[in-house]
Design an enzyme around this catalytic site. Structure first.
Site, short mmCIF file in Angstrom:
data_model
loop_
_atom_site.label_atom_id
_atom_site.label_comp_id
_atom_site.label_asym_id
_atom_site.label_seq_id
_atom_site.Cartn_x
_atom_site.Cartn_y
_atom_site.Cartn_z
N CYS A 115 0.95 5.67 -8.21
CA CYS A 115 0.15 4.41 -8.66
C CYS A 115 1.03 3.31 -8.51
CB CYS A 115 -0.18 4.70 -10.21
SG CYS A 115 -1.57 6.03 -10.31
N HIS A 252 -3.46 -2.46 -9.93
CA HIS A 252 -3.85 -1.18 -9.71
C HIS A 252 -5.03 -0.56 -10.68
CE1 HIS A 252 -3.67 3.08 -9.98
NE2 HIS A 252 -3.31 3.66 -10.88
N ASN A 282 -9.92 5.68 -11.39
CA ASN A 282 -8.28 5.39 -10.73
C ASN A 282 -7.82 6.12 -8.92
OD1 ASN A 282 -4.90 5.57 -10.28
ND2 ASN A 282 -4.89 5.56 -12.38
#
Ligand code: UT7
Length: 325
Positions: A115, A252, A282
């Site tokens: 990520c 993020h 996500n």
């Protein structure tokens, strides 16, 4: 003093057409729209079509970024793709993107920091530009996480989505102070002791399988807020700036509660945080450039503003970039 700065000359993004809502997931696993929204802020996610691969998503985002930057594919010296869901074990997705864009010069490689991948890729590209080795770099975050999810594990399958975002990073001369446009500071961290809190249980040299994503969510959450606030403070200190100087945080997008908690720790108003997690879930390395592009295209982010991009992911890896748009 004249210095080379990396400016984001254009951004683009792409989301697969198919949308899966929380209600749709209620038919797949023992979950509820209420639980997902309350614990994460996620309402829906985009899922790639069966015939789409990660490089397809990346190319769609890259073409828009090139157009918006007014840069042609032939001008690109380097392609860096941040992904943990590559088309193939090798060659890199970046070389496939290069081929699909019709580019035959320069170099292309992937960066794998889960990520945090986009922050890692952007920082790598910035260093190539500052070293004088590239003038225009395509930096892409592209993921199809739906292919590594265990669709029977309600603790993880509700959290992720697919998508891609891209920027063109271009060399410009700057004065060497905070009034410059472009990346003013960046910081990367990793700590492999936390491997077992967020990982995929397969791999080429271990199981010879792709594997599925596994996560101890609560522990990742705890580390995320602390690490993210701390790395943002580092880039602020590097530039002698304060929280008040930040116009936008483009984080993020893992969980709305992480975004709120980090902003609170930094004493930054939640109105200054770009949020897309409710629509995209996500998307790992793609989430920052997706959020960035949305806020650029809708006019919230304007030239001259100070932006913080920050992320944390498996590894653990985490990092932040401070830039003047
Ligand atoms: O992008 C990389 C970084 N990743 C992250 O930052 C993710 C970080 N972690 C998180 O976002 C959160 O920890 C989660 C959203 C994953 C989980 O939220 P939580 O508040 O930490 O919940 P929990 O894992 O402690 O689970 C609470 C309860 C459990 O039930 P019991 O044991 O209390 O009876 C879970 O079994 O919620 C249950 N649960 C669910 N219930 C309905 C877990 N997943 C679900 C679900 N639907 N999908």
């Amino acid at each position: 003093m004249s210095v080379i700065r990396s400016i984001i000359s254009g951004s683009g993004s792409y989301l697969p057409k198919n949308i899966i809502t929380n209600k749709d997931l209620e038919h797949k696993v023992d979950t509820s729209d209420e639980w997902i929204v309350e614990r994460t802020g996620i309402k829906q996610r985009h899922i790639a079509a069966d015939d789409e691969v990660t490089s397809d998503l990346a190319v769609n985002a890259a073409k828009k970024a090139l157009h918006n930057a007014n840069v042609t594919a032939a001008d690109i010296d380097l392609i860096v793709v941040a992904t943990s869901t590559a088309d193939q074990t090798f060659p890199s997705t970046a070389t496939t993107v290069q081929y699909k864009l019709g580019i035959t010069r320069g170099a292309a490689f992937d960066v794998q920091a889960v990520c945090s991948g986009f922050i890692y890729a952007l920082t790598t590209a910035d260093n190539f530009i500052k070293a004088g080795q590239a003038k225009h770099v395509l930096v892409i975050g592209a993921e199809i996480f739906s292919r590594i999810l265990d669709w029977e594990d309600r603790g993880t399958c509700v959290l992720f989505g697919d998508g891609a975002g891209a920027v063109v990073l271009s060399a410009e001369n700057g004065r060497g102070d905070n009034s410059d446009q472009g990346i003013l500071a960046s910081k990367l961290h990793s700590d492999g002791r936390y491997n077992d809190l967020l990982y995929v249980d397969g791999g080429v040299s271990s199981t010879q399988t792709v594997g599925h994503l596994r996560m101890k969510g609560r522990e990742v959450f705890r580390h995320a807020v602390v690490n993210l606030a701390s790395v943002v403070k580092e880039v602020l200190e590097d530039t002698n700036m304060k929280s008040d100087d930040i116009d936008w945080i483009v984080p993020h997008q893992a969980n709305k509660r992480i975004l709120d908690g980090t902003a609170r720790k930094l004493k930054v108003s939640p109105e200054k945080v770009i949020v897309t997690v409710h629509k995209h879930a996500n998307t790992s390395a793609a989430s920052i450039p997706l959020a960035l592009d949305e806020a650029v295209q809708d006019g919230r982010i304007t030239r001259g503003q100070i932006l913080i991009l920050e992320a944390m992911g498996g590894g653990f890896t985490w990092g932040a970039c401070l830039l003047r748009w």
